[in-house]
Write a protein that holds these residues in place. Sequence first.
Motif, PDB file in Angstrom:
ATOM      1  N   ILE A 121       0.840  -1.201   0.000  1.00 29.22           N
ATOM      2  CA  ILE A 121       0.000   0.000   0.000  1.00 29.22           C
ATOM      3  C   ILE A 121       0.878   1.255   0.000  1.00 29.22           C
ATOM      4  CG2 ILE A 121      -1.650   1.325   1.373  1.00 29.22           C
ATOM      5  CD1 ILE A 121      -2.820  -1.394   2.273  1.00 29.22           C
ATOM      6  N   ASP A 122       1.921   1.270   0.813  1.00 30.38           N
ATOM      7  CA  ASP A 122       2.832   2.414   0.841  1.00 30.38           C
ATOM      8  C   ASP A 122       3.511   2.601  -0.507  1.00 30.38           C
ATOM      9  OD1 ASP A 122       2.213   2.874   3.484  1.00 30.38           O
ATOM     10  OD2 ASP A 122       3.992   1.852   4.281  1.00 30.38           O
ATOM     11  N   ALA A 123       3.920   1.489  -1.120  1.00 33.39           N
ATOM     12  CA  ALA A 123       4.574   1.564  -2.425  1.00 33.39           C
ATOM     13  C   ALA A 123       3.626   2.114  -3.476  1.00 33.39           C
ATOM     14  CB  ALA A 123       5.071   0.176  -2.839  1.00 33.39           C
ATOM     15  N   ALA A 124       2.365   1.680  -3.432  1.00 34.99           N
ATOM     16  CA  ALA A 124       1.389   2.167  -4.409  1.00 34.99           C
ATOM     17  C   ALA A 124       1.266   3.681  -4.353  1.00 34.99           C
ATOM     18  CB  ALA A 124       0.038   1.507  -4.148  1.00 34.99           C
ATOM     19  N   HIS A 125       1.237   4.235  -3.156  1.00 31.25           N
ATOM     20  CA  HIS A 125       1.137   5.695  -3.022  1.00 31.25           C
ATOM     21  C   HIS A 125       2.437   6.378  -3.464  1.00 31.25           C
ATOM     22  CE1 HIS A 125      -2.795   5.833  -1.165  1.00 31.25           C
ATOM     23  NE2 HIS A 125      -2.440   4.897  -0.293  1.00 31.25           N
ATOM     24  N   ALA A 126       3.570   5.816  -3.080  1.00 29.67           N
ATOM     25  CA  ALA A 126       4.858   6.440  -3.407  1.00 29.67           C
ATOM     26  C   ALA A 126       5.122   6.441  -4.905  1.00 29.67           C
ATOM     27  CB  ALA A 126       5.988   5.700  -2.685  1.00 29.67           C
ATOM     28  N   LEU A 127       4.576   5.463  -5.619  1.00 31.58           N
ATOM     29  CA  LEU A 127       4.843   5.320  -7.055  1.00 31.58           C
ATOM     30  C   LEU A 127       3.835   6.063  -7.923  1.00 31.58           C
ATOM     31  CD1 LEU A 127       5.673   1.522  -6.968  1.00 31.58           C
ATOM     32  CD2 LEU A 127       7.280   3.327  -7.623  1.00 31.58           C
ATOM     33  N   THR A 128       2.790   6.595  -7.319  1.00 25.91           N
ATOM     34  CA  THR A 128       1.748   7.270  -8.083  1.00 25.91           C
ATOM     35  C   THR A 128       2.172   8.692  -8.452  1.00 25.91           C
ATOM     36  OG1 THR A 128      -0.019   5.964  -7.061  1.00 25.91           O
ATOM     37  CG2 THR A 128      -0.650   8.077  -8.021  1.00 25.91           C
ATOM     38  N   THR A 129       2.037   9.001  -9.735  1.00 27.54           N
ATOM     39  CA  THR A 129       2.327  10.336 -10.239  1.00 27.54           C
ATOM     40  C   THR A 129       1.112  10.822 -11.039  1.00 27.54           C
ATOM     41  OG1 THR A 129       3.257   9.628 -12.367  1.00 27.54           O
ATOM     42  CG2 THR A 129       4.750   9.665 -10.455  1.00 27.54           C
ATOM     43  N   ASP A 130       1.254  11.978 -11.677  1.00 31.32           N
ATOM     44  CA  ASP A 130       0.140  12.471 -12.481  1.00 31.32           C
ATOM     45  C   ASP A 130      -0.030  11.671 -13.768  1.00 31.32           C
ATOM     46  OD1 ASP A 130       2.506  13.330 -13.576  1.00 31.32           O
ATOM     47  OD2 ASP A 130       1.789  15.347 -14.068  1.00 31.32           O
ATOM     48  N   LYS A 131       0.946  10.811 -14.104  1.00 34.17           N
ATOM     49  CA  LYS A 131       0.866  10.022 -15.333  1.00 34.17           C
ATOM     50  C   LYS A 131       0.778   8.516 -15.083  1.00 34.17           C
ATOM     51  CE  LYS A 131       3.444  13.346 -18.147  1.00 34.17           C
ATOM     52  NZ  LYS A 131       4.639  13.553 -19.013  1.00 34.17           N
ATOM     53  N   VAL A 132       1.236   8.073 -13.926  1.00 33.63           N
ATOM     54  CA  VAL A 132       1.318   6.641 -13.643  1.00 33.63           C
ATOM     55  C   VAL A 132       0.679   6.354 -12.290  1.00 33.63           C
ATOM     56  CG1 VAL A 132       2.863   4.673 -13.280  1.00 33.63           C
ATOM     57  CG2 VAL A 132       3.457   6.432 -14.964  1.00 33.63           C
ATOM     58  N   LYS A 133      -0.198   5.337 -12.251  1.00 39.67           N
ATOM     59  CA  LYS A 133      -0.741   4.883 -10.983  1.00 39.67           C
ATOM     60  C   LYS A 133       0.218   3.856 -10.375  1.00 39.67           C
ATOM     61  CE  LYS A 133      -4.608   7.191 -10.879  1.00 39.67           C
ATOM     62  NZ  LYS A 133      -4.869   8.215  -9.835  1.00 39.67           N
ATOM     63  N   GLY A 134       0.213   3.803  -9.063  1.00 38.06           N
ATOM     64  CA  GLY A 134       1.155   2.921  -8.403  1.00 38.06           C
ATOM     65  C   GLY A 134       0.834   1.458  -8.545  1.00 38.06           C
ATOM     66  N   LEU A 135      -0.475   1.097  -8.614  1.00 35.94           N
ATOM     67  CA  LEU A 135      -0.850  -0.312  -8.498  1.00 35.94           C
ATOM     68  C   LEU A 135      -2.099  -0.626  -9.314  1.00 35.94           C
ATOM     69  CD1 LEU A 135      -0.334  -3.028  -6.958  1.00 35.94           C
ATOM     70  CD2 LEU A 135      -1.849  -2.155  -5.164  1.00 35.94           C
ATOM     71  N   ASN A 136      -2.102  -1.822  -9.894  1.00 37.30           N
ATOM     72  CA  ASN A 136      -3.278  -2.343 -10.594  1.00 37.30           C
ATOM     73  C   ASN A 136      -3.573  -3.739 -10.058  1.00 37.30           C
ATOM     74  OD1 ASN A 136      -5.331  -3.045 -12.337  1.00 37.30           O
ATOM     75  ND2 ASN A 136      -4.029  -3.196 -14.155  1.00 37.30           N
ATOM     76  N   ILE A 137      -4.703  -3.880  -9.350  1.00 38.42           N
ATOM     77  CA  ILE A 137      -5.109  -5.200  -8.852  1.00 38.42           C
ATOM     78  C   ILE A 137      -6.396  -5.658  -9.509  1.00 38.42           C
ATOM     79  CG2 ILE A 137      -3.924  -5.033  -6.641  1.00 38.42           C
ATOM     80  CD1 ILE A 137      -6.562  -4.148  -5.378  1.00 38.42           C
ATOM     81  N   GLY A 138      -6.744  -5.023 -10.622  1.00 38.76           N
ATOM     82  CA  GLY A 138      -7.913  -5.458 -11.382  1.00 38.76           C
ATOM     83  C   GLY A 138      -9.137  -4.609 -11.113  1.00 38.76           C
ATOM     84  N   GLN A 139     -10.064  -4.665 -12.055  1.00 42.93           N
ATOM     85  CA  GLN A 139     -11.272  -3.854 -11.971  1.00 42.93           C
ATOM     86  C   GLN A 139     -12.333  -4.475 -11.076  1.00 42.93           C
ATOM     87  OE1 GLN A 139     -10.857  -0.839 -13.662  1.00 42.93           O
ATOM     88  NE2 GLN A 139      -8.867  -1.855 -13.724  1.00 42.93           N
ATOM     89  N   LYS A 140     -12.389  -5.808 -11.053  1.00 40.98           N
ATOM     90  CA  LYS A 140     -13.445  -6.494 -10.312  1.00 40.98           C
ATOM     91  C   LYS A 140     -12.917  -7.214  -9.066  1.00 40.98           C
ATOM     92  CE  LYS A 140     -16.041  -7.241 -14.597  1.00 40.98           C
ATOM     93  NZ  LYS A 140     -16.642  -8.253 -15.505  1.00 40.98           N
ATOM     94  N   LEU A 141     -11.622  -7.097  -8.807  1.00 39.69           N
ATOM     95  CA  LEU A 141     -10.967  -7.730  -7.658  1.00 39.69           C
ATOM     96  C   LEU A 141     -10.999  -9.255  -7.730  1.00 39.69           C
ATOM     97  CD1 LEU A 141     -12.363  -5.430  -4.829  1.00 39.69           C
ATOM     98  CD2 LEU A 141     -10.184  -5.228  -6.030  1.00 39.69           C
ATOM     99  N   LYS A 142     -11.421  -9.789  -8.869  1.00 41.30           N
ATOM    100  CA  LYS A 142     -11.557 -11.237  -9.019  1.00 41.30           C
ATOM    101  C   LYS A 142     -10.216 -11.943  -8.905  1.00 41.30           C
ATOM    102  CE  LYS A 142     -13.646 -14.641 -12.150  1.00 41.30           C
ATOM    103  NZ  LYS A 142     -14.396 -14.829 -13.406  1.00 41.30           N
ATOM    104  N   GLN A 143      -9.189 -11.346  -9.528  1.00 38.41           N
ATOM    105  CA  GLN A 143      -7.888 -12.013  -9.573  1.00 38.41           C
ATOM    106  C   GLN A 143      -7.191 -12.059  -8.212  1.00 38.41           C
ATOM    107  OE1 GLN A 143      -8.917 -10.017 -12.239  1.00 38.41           O
ATOM    108  NE2 GLN A 143      -9.218 -11.871 -13.439  1.00 38.41           N
TER     109      GLN A 143
END
Length: 418
Positions: A174-196
């Motif tokens: 979770i910390d990494a996802a926030h630290a890696l997020t910029t105006d062009k890149v999101k930090g994390l992708n875990i899917g749209q439906k959380l199924k995976q």
Amino acid sequence: MSRRSSRDWDRRGVLRAVGGMAALGGLAACGSNTGRSGGGGNSIKQMYHAYGEPGTQQAARKFAEAYQKAEVSIEWVPGEYESKLATTLLGSDAPDVFEYHPDIQLVRSKQIVPLDDIIADVKDDFLPEDIKANSVDGKVYGIRMIDDPQFFFYRRSLLDKAGVKPPTTLDELIDAAHALTTDKVKGLNIGQKLKQVTKPLVWSTGAELVTADNKVGFHTEAVVEALAKTRELYKGDALLLGAPTDSWDPASFVQGLCAIQWCGIWAIPAVEKAFGDDYGIFPFPSSGEQGRPVVYNGGWSAYVSAKAKDVDKAKEFVKWLWLDQKQYQEEWALDYGFHIPARKSIAAGADKLRSGPAAEAVKLFNENGVFDDPLFTEGMFNTLLDAVTNSVRDDKSPESELDKAETRIGRDLKKLVG
């Protein structure tokens, strides 16, 4: 469920590799296609979900045409394969042979037959966990075709630039996802439906879906806490939401829309083509005091329908293709997409799995692999998925949602095992 010292494939559907969207869309749109067509008792109908990797449909037809003892037709199913299969198995035109995931309901409803006689001579050439996942009451019902371990992909350069190390806990993720997020890149992708990520999220806490005494195992304080943390992540701005495809497809990662993405071994060729050695992989990180890293093993297995026109002939075909033809098994796993051959002897001799991230994927799989439990049916999974989705996306009480899921799934388990 078993864990190696340690089916989503979570059912991953089709892999639309980057740059091939139009071609793969056309492939999926083909619907039913035949290899050698025939009728009467000397014909076999085989059903596949529509793999997206170029060449897979043609390979399935090639294998069918190579079989000399019966006319084999191929039904290639795009879209919601599981629901189409369920409907077809109940009708008068059920396939003789089909691919699916471990599910005790198929056994209890007498829709599939045991395959112990055809696998007996080579049973030891499969992972014990793959055998266990396809076994009910001591009988083997499915022949594993491919293993599909799943994990997080990450861009090395982006993590280095942000001073972030590959996460080993959910909090670090979770910390990494926030630290890696910029105006062009999101930090994390875990899917749209959380199924995976639903099963890995539960397993990462140390919990089971079903306990050793056949009870619900996912309703724990650690799972409640993990869902609450994931909800806070969902409410922030670090997740990639509204992506064009779900996380089984590496397109969002390859296109630079996110720095970390949950996906599977099948994505390695596309990711490597895009980034060279500027990427790495890590398991779903542990969560809570009793947590553990998780590499979820999806994949597909071959089953023989109890409605087959000739059960013995259908079993003979499965033996020929998925047990005797080692060349075809390696070709299916590694020449089109990218998977681990289910046969240990084939995987051990596969050059493509011996170096780089592929070798790391095999290592992580061996150390942290977690496998499906046939007791946890597709219906049970959908109930759990609803609880996770309601808790994370709709901000409902994780405790309440898990309680409802436990009641329903507990009732279903009693019907299956008493």
